[in-house]
Design a protein around this motif. Structure first.
Motif, PDB file in Angstrom:
ATOM      1  N   ARG A 163      23.651  38.021   3.920  1.00  0.00           N
ATOM      2  CA  ARG A 163      23.528  39.110   4.888  1.00  0.00           C
ATOM      3  C   ARG A 163      22.081  39.341   5.306  1.00  0.00           C
ATOM      4  NH1 ARG A 163      27.897  42.151   1.523  1.00  0.00           N
ATOM      5  NH2 ARG A 163      29.571  42.361   3.034  1.00  0.00           N
ATOM      6  N   ASP A 164      21.196  39.265   4.282  1.00  0.00           N
ATOM      7  CA  ASP A 164      19.781  39.520   4.569  1.00  0.00           C
ATOM      8  C   ASP A 164      19.213  38.498   5.532  1.00  0.00           C
ATOM      9  OD1 ASP A 164      19.290  41.781   3.398  1.00  0.00           O
ATOM     10  OD2 ASP A 164      18.313  40.985   1.591  1.00  0.00           O
ATOM     11  N   TYR A 165      19.640  37.229   5.301  1.00  0.00           N
ATOM     12  CA  TYR A 165      19.167  36.140   6.164  1.00  0.00           C
ATOM     13  C   TYR A 165      19.568  36.407   7.613  1.00  0.00           C
ATOM     14  CZ  TYR A 165      19.268  31.479   8.271  1.00  0.00           C
ATOM     15  OH  TYR A 165      19.111  30.418   9.118  1.00  0.00           O
ATOM     16  N   PHE A 166      20.853  36.766   7.808  1.00  0.00           N
ATOM     17  CA  PHE A 166      21.308  37.012   9.182  1.00  0.00           C
ATOM     18  C   PHE A 166      20.701  38.284   9.760  1.00  0.00           C
ATOM     19  CE2 PHE A 166      24.227  33.554   8.801  1.00  0.00           C
ATOM     20  CZ  PHE A 166      24.368  33.131  10.109  1.00  0.00           C
ATOM     21  N   ARG A 167      20.483  39.268   8.845  1.00  0.00           N
ATOM     22  CA  ARG A 167      19.849  40.498   9.315  1.00  0.00           C
ATOM     23  C   ARG A 167      18.452  40.165   9.873  1.00  0.00           C
ATOM     24  NH1 ARG A 167      20.561  44.181   4.622  1.00  0.00           N
ATOM     25  NH2 ARG A 167      22.781  44.062   4.948  1.00  0.00           N
ATOM     26  N   LYS A 168      17.739  39.295   9.142  1.00  0.00           N
ATOM     27  CA  LYS A 168      16.386  38.923   9.580  1.00  0.00           C
ATOM     28  C   LYS A 168      16.440  38.170  10.905  1.00  0.00           C
ATOM     29  CE  LYS A 168      13.913  38.716   5.270  1.00  0.00           C
ATOM     30  NZ  LYS A 168      14.117  37.909   4.107  1.00  0.00           N
ATOM     31  N   ARG A 169      17.408  37.228  10.972  1.00  0.00           N
ATOM     32  CA  ARG A 169      17.533  36.456  12.220  1.00  0.00           C
ATOM     33  C   ARG A 169      17.846  37.392  13.390  1.00  0.00           C
ATOM     34  NH1 ARG A 169      20.858  30.886  11.871  1.00  0.00           N
ATOM     35  NH2 ARG A 169      21.496  31.645  13.907  1.00  0.00           N
ATOM     36  N   PHE A 170      18.755  38.356  13.103  1.00  0.00           N
ATOM     37  CA  PHE A 170      19.120  39.282  14.171  1.00  0.00           C
ATOM     38  C   PHE A 170      17.919  40.136  14.553  1.00  0.00           C
ATOM     39  CE2 PHE A 170      20.793  43.198  15.958  1.00  0.00           C
ATOM     40  CZ  PHE A 170      21.577  42.673  16.959  1.00  0.00           C
ATOM     41  N   ASP A 171      17.167  40.538  13.518  1.00  0.00           N
ATOM     42  CA  ASP A 171      15.987  41.357  13.752  1.00  0.00           C
ATOM     43  C   ASP A 171      15.019  40.627  14.696  1.00  0.00           C
ATOM     44  OD1 ASP A 171      14.749  43.806  13.072  1.00  0.00           O
ATOM     45  OD2 ASP A 171      13.199  42.617  12.046  1.00  0.00           O
ATOM     46  N   THR A 172      14.860  39.309  14.451  1.00  0.00           N
ATOM     47  CA  THR A 172      13.932  38.530  15.282  1.00  0.00           C
ATOM     48  C   THR A 172      14.396  38.495  16.740  1.00  0.00           C
ATOM     49  OG1 THR A 172      13.638  37.129  13.359  1.00  0.00           O
ATOM     50  CG2 THR A 172      12.746  36.292  15.414  1.00  0.00           C
ATOM     51  N   VAL A 173      15.689  38.162  16.962  1.00  0.00           N
ATOM     52  CA  VAL A 173      16.134  38.075  18.374  1.00  0.00           C
ATOM     53  C   VAL A 173      16.189  39.463  19.015  1.00  0.00           C
ATOM     54  CG1 VAL A 173      17.406  35.901  18.371  1.00  0.00           C
ATOM     55  CG2 VAL A 173      18.559  37.942  17.638  1.00  0.00           C
ATOM     56  N   ASN A 174      16.512  40.470  18.180  1.00  0.00           N
ATOM     57  CA  ASN A 174      16.556  41.832  18.720  1.00  0.00           C
ATOM     58  C   ASN A 174      15.154  42.267  19.141  1.00  0.00           C
ATOM     59  OD1 ASN A 174      17.830  44.120  19.477  1.00  0.00           O
ATOM     60  ND2 ASN A 174      17.852  45.060  17.444  1.00  0.00           N
ATOM     61  N   LYS A 175      14.165  41.893  18.317  1.00  0.00           N
ATOM     62  CA  LYS A 175      12.773  42.228  18.637  1.00  0.00           C
ATOM     63  C   LYS A 175      12.358  41.530  19.938  1.00  0.00           C
ATOM     64  CE  LYS A 175      10.300  43.321  14.788  1.00  0.00           C
ATOM     65  NZ  LYS A 175       9.925  42.789  13.501  1.00  0.00           N
ATOM     66  N   GLU A 176      12.772  40.265  20.040  1.00  0.00           N
ATOM     67  CA  GLU A 176      12.418  39.512  21.251  1.00  0.00           C
ATOM     68  C   GLU A 176      13.050  40.177  22.481  1.00  0.00           C
ATOM     69  OE1 GLU A 176      13.446  35.330  21.177  1.00  0.00           O
ATOM     70  OE2 GLU A 176      13.357  35.340  23.374  1.00  0.00           O
ATOM     71  N   ASN A 177      14.329  40.603  22.301  1.00  0.00           N
ATOM     72  CA  ASN A 177      15.018  41.264  23.406  1.00  0.00           C
ATOM     73  C   ASN A 177      14.322  42.575  23.765  1.00  0.00           C
ATOM     74  OD1 ASN A 177      17.747  43.179  24.162  1.00  0.00           O
ATOM     75  ND2 ASN A 177      17.453  41.226  25.197  1.00  0.00           N
ATOM     76  N   TYR A 178      13.898  43.291  22.727  1.00  0.00           N
ATOM     77  CA  TYR A 178      13.208  44.562  22.943  1.00  0.00           C
ATOM     78  C   TYR A 178      11.911  44.325  23.726  1.00  0.00           C
ATOM     79  CZ  TYR A 178       9.998  48.306  21.500  1.00  0.00           C
ATOM     80  OH  TYR A 178       9.055  49.295  21.491  1.00  0.00           O
ATOM     81  N   GLN A 179      11.169  43.276  23.296  1.00  0.00           N
ATOM     82  CA  GLN A 179       9.882  43.009  23.960  1.00  0.00           C
ATOM     83  C   GLN A 179      10.077  42.561  25.413  1.00  0.00           C
ATOM     84  OE1 GLN A 179       8.346  40.486  20.974  1.00  0.00           O
ATOM     85  NE2 GLN A 179       7.254  42.140  19.938  1.00  0.00           N
ATOM     86  N   THR A 180      11.091  41.696  25.612  1.00  0.00           N
ATOM     87  CA  THR A 180      11.302  41.246  27.004  1.00  0.00           C
ATOM     88  C   THR A 180      11.811  42.411  27.861  1.00  0.00           C
ATOM     89  OG1 THR A 180      13.508  40.453  26.452  1.00  0.00           O
ATOM     90  CG2 THR A 180      11.756  38.808  26.470  1.00  0.00           C
ATOM     91  N   ALA A 181      12.606  43.312  27.227  1.00  0.00           N
ATOM     92  CA  ALA A 181      13.103  44.473  27.990  1.00  0.00           C
ATOM     93  C   ALA A 181      11.933  45.371  28.383  1.00  0.00           C
ATOM     94  CB  ALA A 181      14.125  45.247  27.174  1.00  0.00           C
ATOM     95  N   ILE A 182      10.984  45.547  27.450  1.00  0.00           N
ATOM     96  CA  ILE A 182       9.793  46.362  27.751  1.00  0.00           C
ATOM     97  C   ILE A 182       9.009  45.696  28.893  1.00  0.00           C
ATOM     98  CG2 ILE A 182       7.527  47.075  26.858  1.00  0.00           C
ATOM     99  CD1 ILE A 182       9.323  48.677  25.317  1.00  0.00           C
ATOM    100  N   GLY A 183       8.860  44.361  28.776  1.00  0.00           N
ATOM    101  CA  GLY A 183       8.129  43.603  29.805  1.00  0.00           C
ATOM    102  C   GLY A 183       8.798  43.750  31.159  1.00  0.00           C
ATOM    103  N   ALA A 184      10.145  43.617  31.170  1.00  0.00           N
ATOM    104  CA  ALA A 184      10.874  43.712  32.441  1.00  0.00           C
ATOM    105  C   ALA A 184      10.773  45.134  32.991  1.00  0.00           C
ATOM    106  CB  ALA A 184      12.333  43.320  32.233  1.00  0.00           C
ATOM    107  N   GLY A 185      10.901  46.129  32.077  1.00  0.00           N
ATOM    108  CA  GLY A 185      10.819  47.530  32.504  1.00  0.00           C
ATOM    109  C   GLY A 185       9.460  47.810  33.139  1.00  0.00           C
ATOM    110  N   LEU A 186       8.410  47.286  32.501  1.00  0.00           N
ATOM    111  CA  LEU A 186       7.057  47.496  33.022  1.00  0.00           C
ATOM    112  C   LEU A 186       6.934  46.855  34.411  1.00  0.00           C
ATOM    113  CD1 LEU A 186       4.079  48.375  32.222  1.00  0.00           C
ATOM    114  CD2 LEU A 186       3.729  45.956  31.767  1.00  0.00           C
ATOM    115  N   ALA A 187       7.411  45.600  34.494  1.00  0.00           N
ATOM    116  CA  ALA A 187       7.303  44.888  35.774  1.00  0.00           C
ATOM    117  C   ALA A 187       8.101  45.618  36.856  1.00  0.00           C
ATOM    118  CB  ALA A 187       7.813  43.461  35.614  1.00  0.00           C
ATOM    119  N   ASN A 188       9.293  46.117  36.458  1.00  0.00           N
ATOM    120  CA  ASN A 188      10.161  46.769  37.441  1.00  0.00           C
ATOM    121  C   ASN A 188       9.586  48.090  37.935  1.00  0.00           C
ATOM    122  OD1 ASN A 188      11.886  44.688  37.172  1.00  0.00           O
ATOM    123  ND2 ASN A 188      13.281  45.710  35.763  1.00  0.00           N
TER     124      ASN A 188
END
Ligand SMILES: Nc1ncnc2c1ncn2[C@@H]1O[C@H](COP(=O)(O)OP(=O)(O)OP(=O)(O)O)[C@@H](O)[C@H]1O
Length: 586
Positions: A231-256
């Motif tokens: 579970r921890d392994y997948f939690r970490k993997r999810f955390d990484t992609v979720n973080k990436e999604n969060y950062q790209t969402a912030i980037g897109a929000g800023l650009a928009n």
């Protein structure tokens, strides 16, 4: 063949904004009538809004300053009527375009889903289901939002701006030019920053796809995750992609949103220019108070839509990024291509591999120069170490993939000349991990089998008994009505294989491939299956992939498959020797 959408997007030629817009409009070109009505409504709305300030200015100069209250009331009623009609036109265009957007969403989702049904197995090997779901659900919705909310507003705003710009220049050309000059800077900034905004939105959509891919993978494998305490392994993997999604969402929000305050600033600067220049012109007797009031309204009419255009432009960029991801799927070649004329050779037996080479993704060759022949009515076994290439060979027999080099002949004809339907009638394939649908045992047995689809349970039971499959059906407590839950989790793996076995045998194929089809079945049921196989029509050719050599005792010929090479093993004992020699995958 490379079907990896993420890689393909890197090499795809860039589309210009105008070309993208044209493609988007083509999507709804069949809605011409509705679009014309909506366009008429929005242009009427813009015209009425533009006439308002002119009437107000004239009212001030002509009636207010001369205290003519009748004239004021007359024009007030006229304005009220105009605003009511404007409200109606605005409402009409919203409902019309809402319908267009929803219909487009419906058609587009259907098209993508149909396309997905036609794509070859290689496509699904190379792309995550979660990302595909995101394209079908999320990206199409971006287009819907653009069409239902933004497109007509876009046109309305542009027409209001053009109208306001014309009025500004007509009333007083030098004041108009001064009022419009900040807009040129905004236009310049928009052109410069648009590709950056689109890129930011594309990255965000891609990472949203990645996020759904990750969710889908962990949900699909939840049993393994829990069993191995990962579970921890997948939690970490999810955390990484979720973080990436969060950062790209912030980037897109800023650009928009980067334009919104800039537009506000330039609109205020324009108002200041109009006020100071206008008051100066009044003081030297070249302008009237009424005209200045109209002028300020027109400047607002010009800059307010411009400010909204920033948000609309963002929606457009988002729709374009979504469309790029959708178009990538729609443009893919459907299924493995059917060729008109291929080699015909009557000496080829029922199936022949001629110098077949194969690789899944162009990087590593899996089968090397494979040659063998299968004759009608015989039983063949493929044995060999794990990862040697047995399933791959069987997949090429069923044309789940095409050879990278070489030829596969079915019934003396190039396998690529058969339609998918003809091929699936000739070849039955029981996969290592059979897939079942929600429904009953009957639904699953009849899947893809039109011959018995209208049979009652009694009729079907008779067909099953005649095909010597009665003893297998008897294993299921409620017979044909035994429920099967989503992806078959309500029944055991062995039972799944039995259903897949009945499904394949009832189609009466010329070639029946069993890929480890008895791996999860008890010895007694395995004996049952073996008897059924022996009683299949004499013309049926069987290809059995098995690790347990006792299951292939009756094979007419045994092939040893190792490191992507297929060689004749001779007798069962020879096959055993080859396996014992410790030949492993290189
Ligand atoms: N979808 C795929 N994409 C890329 N490589 C694959 C894919 N499926 C199999 N391979 C690779 O092809 C090689 C042969 O695999 P294959 O499944 O044909 O072996 P096999 O003999 O059937 O093994 P097993 O006995 O374990 O079922 C392996 O190296 C495997 O990693």
């Amino acid at each position: 063949m490379n079907y990896d959408l993420n890689q393909l997007s890197k090499t795809a030629p860039k589309t210009s904004t105008w070309a993208g817009l044209k493609k988007l409009i083509q999507l709804i070109s069949h809605e011409r009538r509705t679009l014309l009505f909506a366009l008429f409504a929005i242009l009427t709305n813009s015209t009425l809004n533009l006439l308002g300030p002119l009437i107000i200015g004239r009212t001030i100069d002509k009636y207010v300053q001369h205290k003519d209250f009748n004239g004021v009331i007359h024009n007030a009623i006229l304005l009220l009527c105009m605003y009511i009609v404007a409200l109606f036109t605005s409402y009409k265009q919203t409902t019309l375009m809402g319908g267009v957007g929803q219909r487009m969403l419906f058609t587009l989702r259907n098209s993508i889903f149909n396309k997905l049904q036609q794509l070859p197995v290689g496509f699904f090997n190379q792309n995550k289901a979660g990302d595909l779901i995101s394209r079908v659900n999320n990206d199409t919705d971006k287009l819907n939002q653009f069409f239902s909310q933004s497109l007509m507003q876009f046109i309305g705003n542009i027409s209001t701006m053009i109208g306001a710009g014309i009025f500004l220049l007509l009333i007083k050309v030098e004041l108009g030019a001064a009022a419009l000059s900040p807009a040129l800077i905004i236009l310049f900034l928009t052109i410069i920053l648009s590709p950056w905004i689109k890129r930011k939105n594309a990255a965000n959509l891609k990472s949203t796809g990645g996020l759904s891919g990750e969710i889908q993978e962990s949900l699909n494998n939840f049993k393994v995750i829990i069993a191995f305490n990962r579970r921890d392994y997948f939690r970490k993997r999810f955390d990484t992609v979720n973080k990436e999604n969060y950062q790209t969402a912030i980037g897109a929000g800023l650009a928009n949103n980067v334009f919104v305050p800039v537009y506000g600033l330039f609109a205020s600067i324009a108002q200041l220019i109009v006020l100071s220049f206008g008051i100066y012109l009044i003081s030297v007797g070249q302008f009237s108070i009424g005209l200045l009031v109209s002028y300020l309204s027109y400047a607002t009419n010009f800059y307010n839509p411009l400010r909204q255009l920033a948000a609309l432009w963002t929606n457009f960029q988002l729709a374009m990024a979504g469309w790029d991801r959708i178009a990538q799927i729609l443009q893919l070649e459907s299924d493995l291509p059917l060729i008109e004329q291929g080699i015909t050779d009557t000496n080829a037996g029922l199936l022949e591999f001629r110098h077949v080479h194969f690789s899944y993704d162009d990087s590593k060759e899996i089968l090397h120069n494979v040659c063998f022949k299968l004759e009608q009515g015989k039983t063949y076994a493929l044995v060999g170490p794990t990862g040697g290439g047995k399933t791959t060979t069987a997949s090429l027999i069923a044309r789940l993939y095409d050879a990278s080099k070489g030829l596969v002949l079915l019934d003396g004809k190039d396998i690529r000349t058969y339609t998918a339907e003809e091929r699936s009638l000739k070849i039955g394939f029981i996969l290592q991990e059979p897939f079942l649908f929600s429904g009953t045992v009957k639904d699953n047995i009849l899947y893809g089998n039109d011959l018995y689809k209208n049979h009652t349970n009694e009729q079907l039971e008779k067909v099953i008994t005649d095909a010597n499959l009665g003893s297998l059906l008897a294993i299921f407590e409620n017979g044909l009505d035994t429920p099967v839950l989503s992806s078959g989790d309500s029944i055991s793996l062995g039972q799944k294989q039995l259903i897949a076995f009945m499904r394949a045998v009832l189609r009466n194929p010329q070639i029946l491939i069993l890929d480890e089809a008895t791996a999860n079945i008890d010895t007694i049921t395995e004996k049952l299956l073996s008897d059924i196989l022996n009683k299949l029509p004499e013309t049926t050719t069987r290809v059995i992939i098995a690790h347990r050599l006792n299951t292939i005792e009756n094979a007419d010929e045994i092939f040893f498959v190792n490191s992507g090479e297929v060689i004749r093993a001779g007798s069962l004992n020879d096959a055993m020797d080859l396996l014992l020699q410790g030949k492993r995958v290189s």
